[in-house]
Design a protein around this motif. Structure first.
Motif, PDB file in Angstrom:
ATOM      1  N   ASN A 115       0.859  -1.169   0.000  1.00 54.28           N
ATOM      2  CA  ASN A 115       0.000   0.000   0.000  1.00 54.28           C
ATOM      3  C   ASN A 115       0.904   1.229   0.000  1.00 54.28           C
ATOM      4  O   ASN A 115       1.562   1.522   0.999  1.00 54.28           O
ATOM      5  CB  ASN A 115      -0.906  -0.014   1.236  1.00 54.28           C
ATOM      6  CG  ASN A 115      -1.906   1.133   1.253  1.00 54.28           C
ATOM      7  OD1 ASN A 115      -1.634   2.221   0.743  1.00 54.28           O
ATOM      8  ND2 ASN A 115      -3.071   0.896   1.835  1.00 54.28           N
ATOM      9  N   ALA A 116       0.932   1.931  -1.124  1.00 58.09           N
ATOM     10  CA  ALA A 116       1.850   3.067  -1.262  1.00 58.09           C
ATOM     11  C   ALA A 116       1.464   4.218  -0.352  1.00 58.09           C
ATOM     12  O   ALA A 116       2.309   5.059  -0.021  1.00 58.09           O
ATOM     13  CB  ALA A 116       1.881   3.527  -2.715  1.00 58.09           C
ATOM     14  N   VAL A 117       0.206   4.272   0.070  1.00 58.33           N
ATOM     15  CA  VAL A 117      -0.258   5.395   0.899  1.00 58.33           C
ATOM     16  C   VAL A 117       0.357   5.331   2.295  1.00 58.33           C
ATOM     17  O   VAL A 117       0.883   6.323   2.813  1.00 58.33           O
ATOM     18  CB  VAL A 117      -1.799   5.409   0.994  1.00 58.33           C
ATOM     19  CG1 VAL A 117      -2.264   6.518   1.938  1.00 58.33           C
ATOM     20  CG2 VAL A 117      -2.408   5.593  -0.393  1.00 58.33           C
ATOM     21  N   ASN A 118       0.301   4.146   2.911  1.00 55.10           N
ATOM     22  CA  ASN A 118       0.839   4.014   4.276  1.00 55.10           C
ATOM     23  C   ASN A 118       2.161   3.251   4.331  1.00 55.10           C
ATOM     24  O   ASN A 118       2.687   2.982   5.412  1.00 55.10           O
ATOM     25  CB  ASN A 118      -0.181   3.356   5.201  1.00 55.10           C
ATOM     26  CG  ASN A 118      -0.527   1.932   4.775  1.00 55.10           C
ATOM     27  OD1 ASN A 118       0.066   1.379   3.848  1.00 55.10           O
ATOM     28  ND2 ASN A 118      -1.506   1.333   5.450  1.00 55.10           N
ATOM     29  N   ASN A 119       2.697   2.879   3.160  1.00 50.73           N
ATOM     30  CA  ASN A 119       3.976   2.163   3.063  1.00 50.73           C
ATOM     31  C   ASN A 119       3.954   0.857   3.853  1.00 50.73           C
ATOM     32  O   ASN A 119       4.940   0.455   4.461  1.00 50.73           O
ATOM     33  CB  ASN A 119       5.134   3.043   3.543  1.00 50.73           C
ATOM     34  CG  ASN A 119       6.490   2.494   3.110  1.00 50.73           C
ATOM     35  OD1 ASN A 119       6.630   1.888   2.039  1.00 50.73           O
ATOM     36  ND2 ASN A 119       7.508   2.675   3.938  1.00 50.73           N
ATOM     37  N   MET A 120       2.817   0.197   3.830  1.00 51.97           N
ATOM     38  CA  MET A 120       2.662  -1.101   4.500  1.00 51.97           C
ATOM     39  C   MET A 120       2.492  -2.189   3.444  1.00 51.97           C
ATOM     40  O   MET A 120       1.903  -1.967   2.389  1.00 51.97           O
ATOM     41  CB  MET A 120       1.447  -1.092   5.422  1.00 51.97           C
ATOM     42  CG  MET A 120       1.589  -0.196   6.633  1.00 51.97           C
ATOM     43  SD  MET A 120       2.492  -0.967   7.990  1.00 51.97           S
ATOM     44  CE  MET A 120       1.279  -2.126   8.623  1.00 51.97           C
ATOM     45  N   VAL A 121       3.009  -3.378   3.760  1.00 49.05           N
ATOM     46  CA  VAL A 121       2.886  -4.524   2.862  1.00 49.05           C
ATOM     47  C   VAL A 121       1.955  -5.543   3.501  1.00 49.05           C
ATOM     48  O   VAL A 121       2.053  -5.808   4.711  1.00 49.05           O
ATOM     49  CB  VAL A 121       4.265  -5.149   2.589  1.00 49.05           C
ATOM     50  CG1 VAL A 121       4.133  -6.382   1.708  1.00 49.05           C
ATOM     51  CG2 VAL A 121       5.187  -4.121   1.925  1.00 49.05           C
ATOM     52  N   TYR A 122       1.067  -6.093   2.707  1.00 48.97           N
ATOM     53  CA  TYR A 122       0.071  -7.026   3.212  1.00 48.97           C
ATOM     54  C   TYR A 122       0.131  -8.343   2.446  1.00 48.97           C
ATOM     55  O   TYR A 122       0.392  -8.351   1.232  1.00 48.97           O
ATOM     56  CB  TYR A 122      -1.330  -6.436   3.073  1.00 48.97           C
ATOM     57  CG  TYR A 122      -1.513  -5.124   3.785  1.00 48.97           C
ATOM     58  CD1 TYR A 122      -1.879  -5.083   5.123  1.00 48.97           C
ATOM     59  CD2 TYR A 122      -1.302  -3.918   3.129  1.00 48.97           C
ATOM     60  CE1 TYR A 122      -2.033  -3.871   5.792  1.00 48.97           C
ATOM     61  CE2 TYR A 122      -1.454  -2.703   3.779  1.00 48.97           C
ATOM     62  CZ  TYR A 122      -1.822  -2.690   5.110  1.00 48.97           C
ATOM     63  OH  TYR A 122      -1.972  -1.481   5.765  1.00 48.97           O
ATOM     64  N   VAL A 123      -0.117  -9.444   3.130  1.00 44.77           N
ATOM     65  CA  VAL A 123      -0.293 -10.731   2.470  1.00 44.77           C
ATOM     66  C   VAL A 123      -1.686 -10.745   1.846  1.00 44.77           C
ATOM     67  O   VAL A 123      -2.660 -10.286   2.463  1.00 44.77           O
ATOM     68  CB  VAL A 123      -0.129 -11.886   3.477  1.00 44.77           C
ATOM     69  CG1 VAL A 123      -0.574 -13.211   2.878  1.00 44.77           C
ATOM     70  CG2 VAL A 123       1.321 -11.969   3.931  1.00 44.77           C
ATOM     71  N   ASP A 176      10.135  -4.925  15.656  1.00 42.66           N
ATOM     72  CA  ASP A 176       9.262  -4.538  14.546  1.00 42.66           C
ATOM     73  C   ASP A 176       7.919  -4.064  15.081  1.00 42.66           C
ATOM     74  O   ASP A 176       6.975  -4.837  15.241  1.00 42.66           O
ATOM     75  CB  ASP A 176       9.065  -5.709  13.588  1.00 42.66           C
ATOM     76  CG  ASP A 176       8.469  -5.268  12.254  1.00 42.66           C
ATOM     77  OD1 ASP A 176       8.032  -4.094  12.163  1.00 42.66           O
ATOM     78  OD2 ASP A 176       8.446  -6.080  11.324  1.00 42.66           O
ATOM     79  N   MET A 177       7.828  -2.776  15.356  1.00 40.49           N
ATOM     80  CA  MET A 177       6.597  -2.209  15.888  1.00 40.49           C
ATOM     81  C   MET A 177       5.556  -2.014  14.786  1.00 40.49           C
ATOM     82  O   MET A 177       4.376  -1.835  15.073  1.00 40.49           O
ATOM     83  CB  MET A 177       6.888  -0.875  16.585  1.00 40.49           C
ATOM     84  CG  MET A 177       7.980  -0.942  17.651  1.00 40.49           C
ATOM     85  SD  MET A 177       7.717  -2.271  18.866  1.00 40.49           S
ATOM     86  CE  MET A 177       6.287  -1.626  19.726  1.00 40.49           C
ATOM     87  N   ARG A 178       5.984  -2.053  13.539  1.00 38.75           N
ATOM     88  CA  ARG A 178       5.056  -1.859  12.415  1.00 38.75           C
ATOM     89  C   ARG A 178       4.244  -3.119  12.141  1.00 38.75           C
ATOM     90  O   ARG A 178       3.041  -3.069  11.950  1.00 38.75           O
ATOM     91  CB  ARG A 178       5.836  -1.444  11.166  1.00 38.75           C
ATOM     92  CG  ARG A 178       4.964  -1.318   9.921  1.00 38.75           C
ATOM     93  CD  ARG A 178       5.760  -0.848   8.730  1.00 38.75           C
ATOM     94  NE  ARG A 178       6.183   0.538   8.901  1.00 38.75           N
ATOM     95  CZ  ARG A 178       6.168   1.440   7.928  1.00 38.75           C
ATOM     96  NH1 ARG A 178       5.723   1.113   6.736  1.00 38.75           N
ATOM     97  NH2 ARG A 178       6.580   2.661   8.143  1.00 38.75           N
ATOM     98  N   GLY A 187      12.474  -2.059  20.523  1.00 36.97           N
ATOM     99  CA  GLY A 187      13.923  -2.006  20.400  1.00 36.97           C
ATOM    100  C   GLY A 187      14.306  -1.784  18.949  1.00 36.97           C
ATOM    101  O   GLY A 187      13.441  -1.642  18.081  1.00 36.97           O
ATOM    102  N   ARG A 188      15.598  -1.736  18.673  1.00 37.86           N
ATOM    103  CA  ARG A 188      16.045  -1.585  17.293  1.00 37.86           C
ATOM    104  C   ARG A 188      15.707  -2.843  16.499  1.00 37.86           C
ATOM    105  O   ARG A 188      15.849  -3.956  16.995  1.00 37.86           O
ATOM    106  CB  ARG A 188      17.550  -1.322  17.251  1.00 37.86           C
ATOM    107  CG  ARG A 188      18.058  -1.065  15.828  1.00 37.86           C
ATOM    108  CD  ARG A 188      19.532  -0.750  15.796  1.00 37.86           C
ATOM    109  NE  ARG A 188      19.821   0.556  16.379  1.00 37.86           N
ATOM    110  CZ  ARG A 188      20.996   1.156  16.266  1.00 37.86           C
ATOM    111  NH1 ARG A 188      21.981   0.574  15.602  1.00 37.86           N
ATOM    112  NH2 ARG A 188      21.200   2.324  16.828  1.00 37.86           N
ATOM    113  N   LEU A 189      15.274  -2.663  15.267  1.00 37.18           N
ATOM    114  CA  LEU A 189      14.891  -3.795  14.427  1.00 37.18           C
ATOM    115  C   LEU A 189      16.067  -4.758  14.263  1.00 37.18           C
ATOM    116  O   LEU A 189      17.149  -4.371  13.823  1.00 37.18           O
ATOM    117  CB  LEU A 189      14.438  -3.299  13.052  1.00 37.18           C
ATOM    118  CG  LEU A 189      13.811  -4.356  12.149  1.00 37.18           C
ATOM    119  CD1 LEU A 189      12.404  -4.698  12.624  1.00 37.18           C
ATOM    120  CD2 LEU A 189      13.778  -3.877  10.708  1.00 37.18           C
ATOM    121  N   ALA A 190      15.860  -6.009  14.624  1.00 37.49           N
ATOM    122  CA  ALA A 190      16.937  -7.014  14.577  1.00 37.49           C
ATOM    123  C   ALA A 190      16.926  -7.729  13.229  1.00 37.49           C
ATOM    124  O   ALA A 190      16.541  -8.895  13.110  1.00 37.49           O
ATOM    125  CB  ALA A 190      16.772  -8.012  15.717  1.00 37.49           C
TER     126      ALA A 190
END
Length: 236
Positions: A115-123, A176-178, A187-190
């Motif tokens: 989704n280009a609007v919210n920069n989220m990827v969905y299955v 990964d809070m997203r 925390g920092r993305l591992a």
């Protein structure tokens, strides 16, 4: 970028270490990015007039650190891009998952849409307009306190692919809070691109680069990442 770490350089390519939270190339944030920083480095080091050519062969998401290669000529860029398409260009990642996968090693396949609007990827379903096939392999290396140090090999290069596919099996990437949902660990993305292998575009030598993730940052501190990086596992 004062702390530009160069792993290899010749007339055709330059291999660097991308820090986490630095864009691969210029984006809407206008923050300092790898492509611009390397162009500046080349221009100053070699006293090059005018614009410096530098080909962006592949990307790492902004929160992901690790090894990247850039092309210093159009010919090198074209040949490396062909390797990406043919599968000769190999990328492996280390990640720490929140939760332990039911299978120690497996192949994951999904269809995904961004989704280009919210920069989220969905299955999504394979029949969804704009759906792209995504495939990866993973292998759990070590487990500690409900966290799993895991190696991931990408067979496709979709945006946010590892984060989304791991969340789909109930084991989101640490930090990964997203995409992590209720299982997210702050925390920092591992997620770290520790391994890059490709054929040199001119000499045809096989080049392999391995770089350990930061030793002093959670949750990497909980695992022997030096040992994990040294092991070159066969295809699984």
């Amino acid at each position: 970028m004062e702390d530009l770490t160069i792993l290899y350089e010749d007339n055709h390519i330059i291999v660097v270490l991308k820090p986490q939270n630095v864009p691969s190339c210029e984006d809407e944030s206008k923050d300092e990015d790898m492509l611009t920083a390397i162009k500046k480095y080349i221009k100053e080091k070699y006293n090059k007039p005018g614009n410096v050519y530098l080909g962006l062969v592949h990307r790492l998401d902004r929160p992901t650190g690790g090894v990247m290669v850039f092309a210093k000529s159009g010919k090198a860029a074209s040949r490396l891009s062909e390797q990406l398409k043919s599968g000769d260009f190999e990328k492996r990642y280390l990640t720490v998952l929140t939760g332990v996968p039911k299978e120690e090693q497996a192949t994951l396949t999904h269809y995904m849409k961004k989704n280009a609007v919210n920069n989220m990827v969905y299955v999504c379903a394979p029949t969804t307009e704009g759906a792209k096939f995504a495939e990866l392999e993973y292998k759990v290396i070590d487990v500690k306190d409900g966290l799993a140090l895991t190696e991931v090999r990408l067979h496709t290069g979709r945006s946010h692919q590892i984060r989304v596919q791991m969340q789909q099996i109930g084991c989101p990437v640490y930090g990964d809070m997203r995409y992590g949902g209720e299982n997210a660990r702050k925390g920092r993305l591992a997620l770290w691109a520790y391994y890059l292998a490709f054929t040199h575009p001119v000499s045809k030598d096989r080049l392999v680069f391995r770089v350990e993730p930061p030793k002093d940052i959670l949750p990497w501190t909980e695992f022997d990442t030096e040992y994990a990086v040294k092991i070159i596992r066969p295809n699984y």
